[in-house]
Motif scaffolding. Structure first.
Motif, PDB file in Angstrom:
ATOM      1  N   TYR A  53       7.421   5.670   8.623  1.00 48.78           N
ATOM      2  CA  TYR A  53       6.533   5.624   7.649  1.00 48.78           C
ATOM      3  C   TYR A  53       5.821   4.810   8.021  1.00 48.78           C
ATOM      4  O   TYR A  53       5.542   4.520   8.910  1.00 48.78           O
ATOM      5  N   CYS A  54       5.092   4.906   6.869  1.00 52.02           N
ATOM      6  CA  CYS A  54       3.613   4.122   6.622  1.00 52.02           C
ATOM      7  C   CYS A  54       4.174   3.252   6.052  1.00 52.02           C
ATOM      8  O   CYS A  54       4.006   3.244   4.532  1.00 52.02           O
ATOM      9  N   ALA A  55       3.530   1.792   5.549  1.00 48.22           N
ATOM     10  CA  ALA A  55       3.173  -0.035   5.101  1.00 48.22           C
ATOM     11  C   ALA A  55       1.721  -0.006   4.857  1.00 48.22           C
ATOM     12  O   ALA A  55       0.882  -0.126   6.085  1.00 48.22           O
ATOM     13  N   ALA A  56       1.870  -0.765   3.631  1.00 46.19           N
ATOM     14  CA  ALA A  56       0.381  -0.812   2.858  1.00 46.19           C
ATOM     15  C   ALA A  56       1.176  -2.914   2.810  1.00 46.19           C
ATOM     16  O   ALA A  56       1.792  -3.046   2.141  1.00 46.19           O
TER      17      ALA A  56
ATOM     18  N   LEU B  90      -7.399   2.012   0.757  1.00 43.05           N
ATOM     19  CA  LEU B  90      -6.602   1.855   1.374  1.00 43.05           C
ATOM     20  C   LEU B  90      -7.626   0.356   2.857  1.00 43.05           C
ATOM     21  O   LEU B  90      -6.966  -0.123   3.122  1.00 43.05           O
ATOM     22  N   ASP B  91      -8.742   0.957   2.236  1.00 43.53           N
ATOM     23  CA  ASP B  91      -9.402  -0.575   3.260  1.00 43.53           C
ATOM     24  C   ASP B  91      -9.156  -1.583   2.871  1.00 43.53           C
ATOM     25  O   ASP B  91      -9.333  -3.040   3.854  1.00 43.53           O
ATOM     26  N   ASP B  92      -8.668  -1.940   1.988  1.00 40.75           N
ATOM     27  CA  ASP B  92      -8.422  -3.340   1.512  1.00 40.75           C
ATOM     28  C   ASP B  92      -6.980  -3.184   2.293  1.00 40.75           C
ATOM     29  O   ASP B  92      -6.640  -4.829   1.750  1.00 40.75           O
ATOM     30  N   TYR B  93      -6.094  -3.127   3.320  1.00 39.73           N
ATOM     31  CA  TYR B  93      -5.005  -2.948   3.146  1.00 39.73           C
ATOM     32  C   TYR B  93      -5.081  -3.057   4.723  1.00 39.73           C
ATOM     33  O   TYR B  93      -5.540  -2.180   5.492  1.00 39.73           O
TER      34      TYR B  93
ATOM     35  N   GLY C 222       6.396  -6.919  11.591  1.00 39.03           N
ATOM     36  CA  GLY C 222       7.613  -7.120  11.127  1.00 39.03           C
ATOM     37  C   GLY C 222       6.836  -5.997   9.580  1.00 39.03           C
ATOM     38  O   GLY C 222       6.332  -6.599   8.449  1.00 39.03           O
ATOM     39  N   ALA C 223       8.378  -5.371   8.842  1.00 35.94           N
ATOM     40  CA  ALA C 223       9.141  -4.492   8.121  1.00 35.94           C
ATOM     41  C   ALA C 223       8.904  -5.540   6.812  1.00 35.94           C
ATOM     42  O   ALA C 223       8.205  -4.922   5.815  1.00 35.94           O
ATOM     43  N   ASN C 224       9.064  -7.206   7.260  1.00 33.88           N
ATOM     44  CA  ASN C 224       9.224  -7.348   5.388  1.00 33.88           C
ATOM     45  C   ASN C 224       7.703  -8.243   5.514  1.00 33.88           C
ATOM     46  O   ASN C 224       7.645  -8.797   4.223  1.00 33.88           O
ATOM     47  N   GLU C 225       6.696  -7.853   6.450  1.00 30.30           N
ATOM     48  CA  GLU C 225       5.829  -7.859   5.868  1.00 30.30           C
ATOM     49  C   GLU C 225       4.691  -7.089   4.825  1.00 30.30           C
ATOM     50  O   GLU C 225       3.789  -7.210   4.379  1.00 30.30           O
ATOM     51  N   TYR C 226       5.363  -5.855   4.874  1.00 28.71           N
ATOM     52  CA  TYR C 226       4.372  -4.973   4.138  1.00 28.71           C
ATOM     53  C   TYR C 226       5.120  -4.967   2.587  1.00 28.71           C
ATOM     54  O   TYR C 226       5.983  -4.208   2.830  1.00 28.71           O
ATOM     55  N   PRO C 227       4.849  -4.827   1.725  1.00 31.02           N
ATOM     56  CA  PRO C 227       5.200  -4.575  -0.233  1.00 31.02           C
ATOM     57  C   PRO C 227       4.791  -2.788   0.062  1.00 31.02           C
ATOM     58  O   PRO C 227       5.438  -2.762  -0.723  1.00 31.02           O
ATOM     59  N   TYR C 228       4.320  -1.998   0.160  1.00 34.88           N
ATOM     60  CA  TYR C 228       4.094  -0.498   0.098  1.00 34.88           C
ATOM     61  C   TYR C 228       4.596   0.519   1.093  1.00 34.88           C
ATOM     62  O   TYR C 228       4.280   0.063   2.304  1.00 34.88           O
TER      63      TYR C 228
END
Length: 127
Positions: A95-98, A29-32, A110-116
């Protein structure tokens, strides 16, 4: 493969507190950079908070400033969202996103910045 799992949601009275956790069970997670988002029934998903890889830079939506705090413990592969002074309008699925990034002190709203994305956890604020 990053695997995000949220926990800590539930039913709380107005004025109460909850702490959400976002755990990465499959990667580093520290890469995100991590974002927290929420979606209420019939509404669009909105950004709540985000934290950079280092945790030094954070950002919060105006609607939660002074009430919510995002933090992270990279040694535990966990990001937290401390929610205080909860209001009925905070009711939503959270939700969490990475997003993988080389920037250590940057996150995005922005939500579209996060793929995971995780599967979400329900937060209900009601008397």
């Amino acid at each position: 493969q990053l695997q995000l799992v949220e926990s800590g949601g539930g039913l709380v009275q107005p004025g109460g507190s909850l702490r959400l956790s976002c755990i990465d069970s499959g990667g580093h997670l520290d890469d995100y950079a991590i974002g927290w988002f929420r979606q209420a029934p019939g509404k669009e998903r909105e950004g709540v908070s985000c934290t950079s890889r280092s945790g030094v830079y954070t950002n919060h939506a105006d609607s939660v400033k002074g009430r919510f705090t995002v933090s992270r413990d990279n040694a535990k592969n966990t990001v937290y969202l401390q929610m205080n002074s909860l209001k009925p309008e905070d009711t939503a699925v959270y939700y969490c996103a990475a997003r993988f990034t080389s920037y250590t002190n940057l996150c995005w709203s922005g939500a579209n910045e996060y793929p995971y994305w995780g599967q979400g956890t329900q937060v209900t604020v009601s008397a």
